[in-house]
Motif scaffolding. Structure first.
Motif, PDB file in Angstrom:
ATOM      1  N   GLU A 123       0.829  -1.196   0.000  1.00 26.52           N
ATOM      2  CA  GLU A 123       0.000   0.000   0.000  1.00 26.52           C
ATOM      3  C   GLU A 123       0.861   1.242   0.000  1.00 26.52           C
ATOM      4  OE1 GLU A 123      -2.287   0.174   3.548  1.00 26.52           O
ATOM      5  OE2 GLU A 123      -0.563  -0.031   4.891  1.00 26.52           O
ATOM      6  N   MET A 124       0.245   2.332  -0.467  1.00 24.79           N
ATOM      7  CA  MET A 124       0.927   3.622  -0.438  1.00 24.79           C
ATOM      8  C   MET A 124       0.946   4.159   0.989  1.00 24.79           C
ATOM      9  SD  MET A 124       1.875   4.587  -3.555  1.00 24.79           S
ATOM     10  CE  MET A 124       2.056   6.354  -3.322  1.00 24.79           C
ATOM     11  N   LEU A 125       2.012   4.849   1.336  1.00 23.30           N
ATOM     12  CA  LEU A 125       2.146   5.479   2.645  1.00 23.30           C
ATOM     13  C   LEU A 125       2.151   6.992   2.498  1.00 23.30           C
ATOM     14  CD1 LEU A 125       4.951   3.244   4.216  1.00 23.30           C
ATOM     15  CD2 LEU A 125       2.463   3.008   4.470  1.00 23.30           C
ATOM     16  N   GLU A 126       1.995   7.681   3.632  1.00 19.72           N
ATOM     17  CA  GLU A 126       2.110   9.137   3.644  1.00 19.72           C
ATOM     18  C   GLU A 126       3.553   9.535   3.314  1.00 19.72           C
ATOM     19  OE1 GLU A 126      -0.241  11.461   4.117  1.00 19.72           O
ATOM     20  OE2 GLU A 126      -1.759   9.870   4.200  1.00 19.72           O
ATOM     21  N   PRO A 127       3.737  10.704   2.748  1.00 25.02           N
ATOM     22  CA  PRO A 127       5.098  11.158   2.439  1.00 25.02           C
ATOM     23  C   PRO A 127       5.981  11.137   3.678  1.00 25.02           C
ATOM     24  CG  PRO A 127       3.496  12.599   1.397  1.00 25.02           C
ATOM     25  CD  PRO A 127       2.722  11.685   2.292  1.00 25.02           C
ATOM     26  N   ILE A 128       7.225  10.851   3.473  1.00 22.17           N
ATOM     27  CA  ILE A 128       8.208  10.805   4.556  1.00 22.17           C
ATOM     28  C   ILE A 128       9.012  12.097   4.533  1.00 22.17           C
ATOM     29  CG2 ILE A 128      10.270   9.636   5.416  1.00 22.17           C
ATOM     30  CD1 ILE A 128       9.187   7.051   4.191  1.00 22.17           C
ATOM     31  N   ALA A 129       9.132  12.719   5.695  1.00 23.23           N
ATOM     32  CA  ALA A 129       9.949  13.930   5.826  1.00 23.23           C
ATOM     33  C   ALA A 129      10.563  13.919   7.217  1.00 23.23           C
ATOM     34  CB  ALA A 129       9.120  15.185   5.598  1.00 23.23           C
TER      35      ALA A 129
END
Length: 291
Positions: A123-129
């Motif tokens: 699955e896609m995840l939230e952007p990582i920062a």
């Protein structure tokens, strides 16, 4: 009328009544003009209507001038009694209202063809920062679908789309070799580190590792359908053994799909796993490191 001397009076009578009357009238007029004290008092000139009569000339009503008393001062106004104000009850405290729900800002991400086509499961995840570490469209990959079979990962890996697609291609090549050389398919891949925000080799300073950009994977080994477990650390040598040959074939196949491949012969830090990444090498990002 004054009394005239008898001689004057007798002379007047001799002249006749008319002459005597005129003489008497003229004489009385003369006497009134010569005796000012007998003149009637003249009326005082009226004051102009716009000039008020001085206070000292105003008559005192009801008393003689000698007994007139000075005017009394005006009485002070009675104090104003204010009615007590009604008690004002404090307003009840307002319950803070819940903050208005705002629509979340749109997250601009890129779809992954490997995930859309079913070559990888996840699955896609939230952007990582995280500090300098970042990835706009990370994936959590839990399995692969290659050569008509599903191959599981021992633990989910967080990676970018390019790495996910390259991983599926590479494991597909390893599976074909295992089927042909060892008569058994690959059923699972033993995974190590995926995304981790750190420097290369976990150093205190230096360049950020490709793990920090979800652009690298560590692979520890494979498990075949017949139950045989193959680990990089224990089965790299001897190279003549079937397990050693499979691992060397896997290492060579990785060098054609990733830009960096490090194994037991690269350094001591990679004695127990393969490091695979798609880091950019050279001015055109086409140079490869395969050790």
């Amino acid at each position: 009328m004054r009394i005239l001397p008898a001689a004057v009076f007798a002379l007047l009578l001799a002249t006749g009544p008319v002459v005597a009357q005129d003489f008497l009238q003229s004489f009385e007029d003369f006497v009134e003009e010569m005796l000012p004290e007998r003149q009637a008092p003249r009326a005082a000139p009226r004051a102009a209507p716009d000039q008020p009569t001085p206070v000292e000339q105003r008559p005192v009503v009801g008393t003689d001038e000698a007994e007139a008393e000075p005017p009394l001062p005006r009485p002070r106004p009675a104090p104003v009694v204010r009615e007590p104000e009604p008690d004002v009850l404090p307003e009840p405290e307002k319950t803070p209202s819940a903050p208005e729900e705002r629509e979340p800002e749109r997250v601009y991400q890129t779809a992954c063809p490997a995930l859309l086509g079913g070559r990888v499961a996840g699955e896609m995840l939230e952007p990582i920062a995280q500090s300098v570490c970042a990835e706009r469209s990370p994936l959590s990959v839990t399995g692969l679908w290659v050569n008509g079979s599903e191959i599981a990962l021992t633990s989910p890996v967080i990676t970018n789309c390019q790495m996910a697609g390259a991983l599926a291609d590479w494991v597909g090549a390893v599976d074909l070799y295992a089927r042909a050389a060892m008569n058994s398919a690959v059923v699972s891949v033993t995974t190590g580190t995926s995304f981790m925000c750190r420097n290369r080799l976990s150093a205190a300073d230096g360049f950020v590792s490709e793990h920090g950009f979800a652009n690298a994977l560590d692979i520890v080994g494979f498990t075949l359908a017949n139950g045989r477990v193959i680990n990089v650390e224990s089965d790299w040598l001897p190279m003549s053994a079937p397990e050693g040959r499979l691992l060397r074939q896997a290492h060579g196949a990785a060098c054609g799909r990733f830009t960096t491949v490090l194994g037991p012969e690269a350094d001591a830090d990679h004695q127990d796993h393969f490091h695979l990444d798609l880091g950019c090498h050279g001015q055109t990002c086409t140079a490869q490191i395969c050790e």
